[in-house]
Design an enzyme around this catalytic site. Sequence first.
Site, short mmCIF file in Angstrom:
data_model
loop_
_atom_site.label_atom_id
_atom_site.label_comp_id
_atom_site.label_asym_id
_atom_site.label_seq_id
_atom_site.Cartn_x
_atom_site.Cartn_y
_atom_site.Cartn_z
N ASP A 182 0.86 -1.17 0.00
CA ASP A 182 0.00 0.00 0.00
C ASP A 182 0.91 1.23 0.00
O ASP A 182 2.12 1.13 0.27
CB ASP A 182 -0.87 -0.05 1.26
CG ASP A 182 -1.77 1.16 1.39
OD1 ASP A 182 -2.29 1.64 0.38
OD2 ASP A 182 -1.93 1.64 2.53
N ASP A 184 -0.31 5.11 0.89
CA ASP A 184 -0.61 6.09 1.95
C ASP A 184 -0.52 5.46 3.33
O ASP A 184 -1.12 4.40 3.59
CB ASP A 184 -2.00 6.68 1.75
CG ASP A 184 -2.09 7.57 0.53
OD1 ASP A 184 -2.94 8.46 0.51
OD2 ASP A 184 -1.28 7.38 -0.42
#
Length: 399
Positions: A182, A184
């Site tokens: 991922d 953020d």
Amino acid sequence: MDANTPTLLITVTGRERTGLRRALFAEVARHDAVILDIEQLIVRGSMTLTFLLTDLDADAEAHLTGRFKELCEKIGLQVHAEHGTGDLHRVDPARAIVTVLGDPLRASHVARVTGVFTALGVHANHIRRLSTQPTTIQFYVSGSDVSALRPALAKVAAEAGFDVSVSPAGLRRFGRRLVVMDVDSTLIRDEVIELLAAHAGREREVAAVTLRAMRGELDFAASLHERVRALAGLPESVIGEVSARLRLTPGASTLVRTLHALGDTVALVSGGFTEVVEPLAAQLGITRVYANRLEIADGVLTGRVLGHVVDRAAKAAALRELAAEEGLPLERTVAIGDGANDLDMLAIAGLGIAFNAKPAVRAAAATALNVPNLDAVLSLLDISRDEIQASEREAASPV
């Protein structure tokens, strides 16, 4: 070797020094003994060296024991010799590797781990330190209830405040991997959509929706559309301004650089936006990116997302697709994320890591890391800090 074969176990302890092993084994060589096993450990300059010998007749064994003790006393070492038969302490091959991390790692943490081992009838064959800051200790274990280790250790780790991972031992842990991250709050410390919303004066509103989505309280796709609507009317130039402000998570560059040096494939699968993620990926040498795309018309953000949203299901699908393209089974994949929309890919990966994740994600993930540095992931891949630093020095040295 027959179980009745006579053996001699010698254990030497004392301060580490240059030439020590040469002197010791020169004496052993005088009697042409057969070496069955050797183990050495050095902690802060204090050495323990153990070796198991056979093929010694009674006279040679007595002479060696006496001479060896004299030699050790002269150079300030302690020695213990134990007669026996066979390799009495042979253990089953390790079936799992338990990695324990803490910053700091307390004796109470290790006591909880070893307590689980005892309760499940698990034997620790070998223990080694992989890194400091955080302190990372690996246990190579065998036993009848290794399969029950992961839930039992996850429970005590959550209660006591340390991190733990259980992974298969043996050949399965070697070879090329696919590592999917991922972006953020994982690869970077920021939430991009909140930085964009700040330009519209709606950061607090958007941040509240983001938090609820990451906790799993809201459908991610619906929440994304709601948050992107808050960006309508912003000039396209804010994307570049926000990109310039992004902060990589400490250890992110080291993690990616090390994985690439190992020949692993690294990919980013993000609920964020390609306009931001792709330049970031290029900076790190990452070529595989899945993310959402903002609609832009006449140099202005419209407040809409183009195409299908990269949500929880899409992230898992991307991991499967990438693994198939790389010709790797899911067992050779690693997924790293922090939010509820990462849960599906964490669940199907060979190793799913919840990195500084929301409580619901930590509870659901098989492995959690709650340390500030992303390169701590390497410890879970059986890579020591010394090996990482050696690789960094080699990369920096002129050819």
